[in-house]
Enzyme design. Structure first.
Site, PDB file in Angstrom:
ATOM      1  CD  GLU A 106       9.534  13.538  11.853  1.00 44.63           C
ATOM      2  OE1 GLU A 106       8.429  12.993  11.988  1.00 44.63           O
ATOM      3  OE2 GLU A 106      10.504  12.996  11.293  1.00 44.63           O
ATOM      4  CD  GLU A 111      13.144   1.405  11.333  1.00 48.74           C
ATOM      5  OE1 GLU A 111      13.866   2.377  11.620  1.00 48.74           O
ATOM      6  OE2 GLU A 111      13.047   0.402  12.062  1.00 48.74           O
ATOM      7  CE  LYS A 129      -1.528   2.982   2.680  1.00 48.16           C
ATOM      8  NZ  LYS A 129      -1.539   4.086   1.721  1.00 48.16           N
ATOM      9  CB  CYS A 174      13.257   9.738   8.755  1.00 49.64           C
ATOM     10  SG  CYS A 174      14.303   8.776   7.677  1.00 49.64           S
TER      11      CYS A 174
HETATM   12  P1  NAP Z   1       2.599   8.736   7.564  1.00 46.69           P
HETATM   13  O1  NAP Z   1       1.612   9.784   7.450  1.00 46.69           O
HETATM   14  O2  NAP Z   1       2.755   8.048   8.868  1.00 46.69           O
HETATM   15  O3  NAP Z   1       2.283   7.685   6.417  1.00 46.69           O
HETATM   16  C1  NAP Z   1       3.115   6.582   6.145  1.00 46.69           C
HETATM   17  C2  NAP Z   1       2.305   5.505   5.465  1.00 46.69           C
HETATM   18  O4  NAP Z   1       1.328   5.009   6.394  1.00 46.69           O
HETATM   19  C3  NAP Z   1       1.520   5.995   4.260  1.00 46.69           C
HETATM   20  O5  NAP Z   1       1.520   4.984   3.276  1.00 46.69           O
HETATM   21  C4  NAP Z   1       0.135   6.177   4.839  1.00 46.69           C
HETATM   22  O6  NAP Z   1      -0.905   6.098   3.890  1.00 46.69           O
HETATM   23  C5  NAP Z   1       0.066   5.006   5.770  1.00 46.69           C
HETATM   24  N1  NAP Z   1      -0.999   5.054   6.775  1.00 46.69           N
HETATM   25  C6  NAP Z   1      -1.629   6.136   7.289  1.00 46.69           C
HETATM   26  N2  NAP Z   1      -2.533   5.733   8.208  1.00 46.69           N
HETATM   27  C7  NAP Z   1      -2.479   4.387   8.272  1.00 46.69           C
HETATM   28  C8  NAP Z   1      -3.159   3.393   9.015  1.00 46.69           C
HETATM   29  N3  NAP Z   1      -4.089   3.695   9.903  1.00 46.69           N
HETATM   30  N4  NAP Z   1      -2.842   2.096   8.802  1.00 46.69           N
HETATM   31  C9  NAP Z   1      -1.897   1.757   7.915  1.00 46.69           C
HETATM   32  N5  NAP Z   1      -1.211   2.661   7.179  1.00 46.69           N
HETATM   33  C10 NAP Z   1      -1.498   3.953   7.359  1.00 46.69           C
HETATM   34  O7  NAP Z   1       4.063   9.258   7.198  1.00 46.69           O
HETATM   35  P2  NAP Z   1       4.473  10.083   5.908  1.00 46.69           P
HETATM   36  O8  NAP Z   1       3.945  11.466   6.052  1.00 46.69           O
HETATM   37  O9  NAP Z   1       4.179   9.333   4.677  1.00 46.69           O
HETATM   38  O10 NAP Z   1       6.067  10.095   6.044  1.00 46.69           O
HETATM   39  C11 NAP Z   1       6.754  10.979   6.848  1.00 46.69           C
HETATM   40  C12 NAP Z   1       7.159  10.329   8.155  1.00 46.69           C
HETATM   41  O11 NAP Z   1       7.907   9.157   7.886  1.00 46.69           O
HETATM   42  C13 NAP Z   1       8.060  11.194   9.001  1.00 46.69           C
HETATM   43  O12 NAP Z   1       7.680  11.092  10.345  1.00 46.69           O
HETATM   44  C14 NAP Z   1       9.442  10.586   8.778  1.00 46.69           C
HETATM   45  O13 NAP Z   1      10.359  10.823   9.816  1.00 46.69           O
HETATM   46  C15 NAP Z   1       9.090   9.148   8.671  1.00 46.69           C
HETATM   47  N6  NAP Z   1      10.139   8.391   7.982  1.00 46.69           N
HETATM   48  C16 NAP Z   1      10.919   7.543   8.699  1.00 46.69           C
HETATM   49  C17 NAP Z   1      11.943   6.844   8.089  1.00 46.69           C
HETATM   50  C18 NAP Z   1      12.824   5.914   8.863  1.00 46.69           C
HETATM   51  O14 NAP Z   1      13.549   5.141   8.248  1.00 46.69           O
HETATM   52  N7  NAP Z   1      12.794   5.939  10.191  1.00 46.69           N
HETATM   53  C19 NAP Z   1      12.164   7.010   6.725  1.00 46.69           C
HETATM   54  C20 NAP Z   1      11.335   7.885   6.008  1.00 46.69           C
HETATM   55  C21 NAP Z   1      10.334   8.559   6.649  1.00 46.69           C
HETATM   56  P3  NAP Z   1      -1.578   7.427   3.286  1.00 46.69           P
HETATM   57  O15 NAP Z   1      -0.506   8.082   2.519  1.00 46.69           O
HETATM   58  O16 NAP Z   1      -2.673   6.883   2.461  1.00 46.69           O
HETATM   59  O17 NAP Z   1      -2.036   8.230   4.457  1.00 46.69           O
END
Ligand code: NAP
Ligand code: MG
Length: 523
Positions: free
Chosen positions: A424, A295, A214, A329
């Protein structure tokens, strides 16, 4: 077992393209023009070899030019998610029997195909995710690296009894096998819309699992290109089931599903913790504890002492804070500088920040747009909070353009407990704090719930040794920027609220998608 020829070559990172060279720049411009010709196309779900076009679509908009629709991507609902689950369950029965070296072969093939079409993938990210040329190219290079690396890693694990035999026990033959888990849900973020999507997916499948992928709703078009590439590489249908959809709707359904064996998630702390709670519940009929690889976010920072190369430190602070608009991140959103060199380093940081030009990604400006309206509003909100918490020295608001442009913003004299030091922001906002000495600077650095990346700038060997011990993060860098982890060289993952420290791109990663079976036979 026949080991694929590619694996005989040791892993090496894909080189980055130098866009200072005219010819390379032209090649990227041509790729962008090609992707532009495909704007507004419709894309299907891909479930067990079946392509499904749905009425309801995810509209992927270019964040740098809001008039441009990158693509309209079909959207799974619960019924289609269930169909994908059934396809993955069926396919698992045959895929798990495919030898590891053969599974790896699909990754090598896909890497080869992606390498040939590198700029096509990068150009898609330039338009869909707002990356500049170098950021997009690094994303594609990392995706290739993940496939080359995990392919080799799976072969290594499958030969573990030859290379790392178990202790001999009299009268027995003993061996260990890493077998797959089952069906996994792969949920990547939008910020490395190719690399992380490819890395998470291919690690799971090369280990013998089947997955439901997804993608993030902001970047489904580049994810679709990857799904298609795997088909082209000959991957059997049903191994990867591509089901874009709403995280809340499809995500919750699949996380709670009794047949889900593992969830591999990369994204925000909030969503990660939500998934962790849901996955911990046992659904009726479920016969395992779901495994969760999560992550999550970061509040990373750079510490500078008075012995450091101050120009190099200032440069690293700016690159780490504003690369891809601070949407990594690993972004260095904090800097802690010792008093005696504080004014000098802050001045250098501000001077370099003011030189950054903001504008259209396709024209390769250093700083582009942030990903979408909600990010844009959230970041501008934090900038307003910052104005009450620190001294604004650069930026401070929206930047012009028909997209989500924000000025690279620097706040100095920010106290350690300020919200912009703790939360963040995920945008181009840097908070700088002053410390009386290097130890206090490290204390300030460690004062966070996260623990992903950090940098220490110093020329003092004793301090470097001590900082290496006490800076509490999964990825610590000395005298360099805190972003830009390389597959194989910097296994990546963070502590505390940054997640489960999975160490993507490292030798421990594939173990997370396997279970080890010990077989002991009496002689
Ligand atoms: P996000 O809003 O948490 O979304 C990540 C993924 O989760 C998306 O595919 C999102 O889908 C999905 N999602 C949302 N709600 C969900 C649910 N209830 N159940 C299952 N999946 C769900 O994060 P983002 O805005 O895409 O990315 C930014 C974040 O990622 C930042 O906090 C960054 O630090 C972190 N990050 C961490 C790493 C690491 O390696 N630690 C690497 C990259 C990014 P939708 O798009 O459809 O909402
Ligand atoms: Mg978009």
């Amino acid at each position: 077992m026949t080991i694929p020829l590619q694996a005989a070559k040791p892993f090496a990172n894909e080189p980055f393209v130098d866009f200072g060279i005219e010819e390379n720049r032209k090649a990227m411009e041509a790729a962008i023009a090609k992707v532009k010709a495909e704007l507004g196309r419709e894309y299907p779900l891909r479930i067990g070899g079946r392509q499904v076009m749905t009425e309801d679509k995810i509209v992927s908009v270019n964040p740098g030019d809001l008039g441009e629709i990158v693509g309209l991507v079909s959207k799974a609902d619960r019924a289609l998610a269930e169909e994908a689950m059934q396809a993955a369950l069926r396919t698992f029965e045959s895929w798990k029997k495919v030898p590891a070296a053969e599974r790896a072969q699909y990754l090598f093939k896909a890497a080869e195909l992606m390498r040939k079409r590198k700029h096509d993938f990068s150009a898609t990210m330039i338009l869909e995710a707002g990356k500049n040329y170098a950021e997009a190219d690094a994303d594609t290079a990392e995706a290739i690296d993940f496939m080359e690396f995990y392919g080799r890693e799976m072969i290594r694990l499958s030969r573990i009894n030859e290379t790392l035999p178990l202790t001999k026990a009299a009268g027995e033959d003993n061996r260990l096998e890493y077998i797959p888990l089952g069906v996994g849900i792969v949920i990547p973020p939008w910020n490395f819309p190719l690399a992380i999507c490819v890395g998470m997916t291919t690690a799971a499948i090369v280990a013998g699992n089947t997955v439901l992928l997804k993608p993030a709703s902001a970047t489904p078009v580049v994810a679709h290109k990857f799904a298609l590439l795997m088909e082209e590489a000959g991957l059997p249908p049903g191994v990867i089931n591509f089901i874009p959809g709403s995280g809340a709707e499809v995500g919750d359904y699949l996380t709670s599903h009794p047949k889900t064996r593992f969830v591999s998630f990369t994204g925000s702390k909030e969503v990660g913790l939500h998934i962790s709670r849901l996955a911990a519940e046992t659904a009726p009929g479920q016969i395992w504890i779901k495994r969760l690889v999560a992550e999550m976010g970061g509040k990373d920072g750079i510490v500078v002492d008075e012995t450091a190369d101050l120009d190099a430190a200032a440069q690293a602070i700016v690159v780490s804070a504003f690369g891809y608009q601070g949407q990594k991140c690993s972004a260095g959103s904090r800097a802690f500088i010792v008093e005696s060199v504080y004014d000098e380093v802050v001045a250098k940081v501000v001077e370099r920040t003011k030189r950054l030009a903001v504008g259209l990604p396709e024209k390769n400006f250093s700083v582009g747009p942030v990903i979408d309206r909600s990010a844009y509003e959230k970041i501008l909100g934090y900038i307003e909070i910052g104005k009450t918490e620190g001294k604004l020295l650069a930026g401070g608001g929206a930047a012009p353009g028909n997209g989500y442009y924000i000025e690279p913003t620097v706040f100095a004299d920010v106290p350690g407990k300020a919200r912009i030091m703790q939360e963040e922001i995920f945008g181009p906002v840097l908070a700088i704090g002053k410390a009386k000495d290097w130890r206090e600077a490290i204390d300030l650095y460690n004062d966070t719930e996260f623990g992903l990346t950090g940098s220490f700038f110093s020329t003092d060997e004793d301090r470097i040794a001590e900082a290496s011990d006490i800076m509490h993060c999964g990825n610590l860098y000395v005298n360099r920027k805190c972003t830009g982890a390389l597959v194989g060289a910097h296994p990546f993952g963070g502590f505390n609220m940054s997640g489960t420290d999975s160490k993507a791109g490292g030798r421990d990663y594939l173990l997370l998608f396997t279970q080890a079976k010990a077989i002991s036979r009496k002689k």
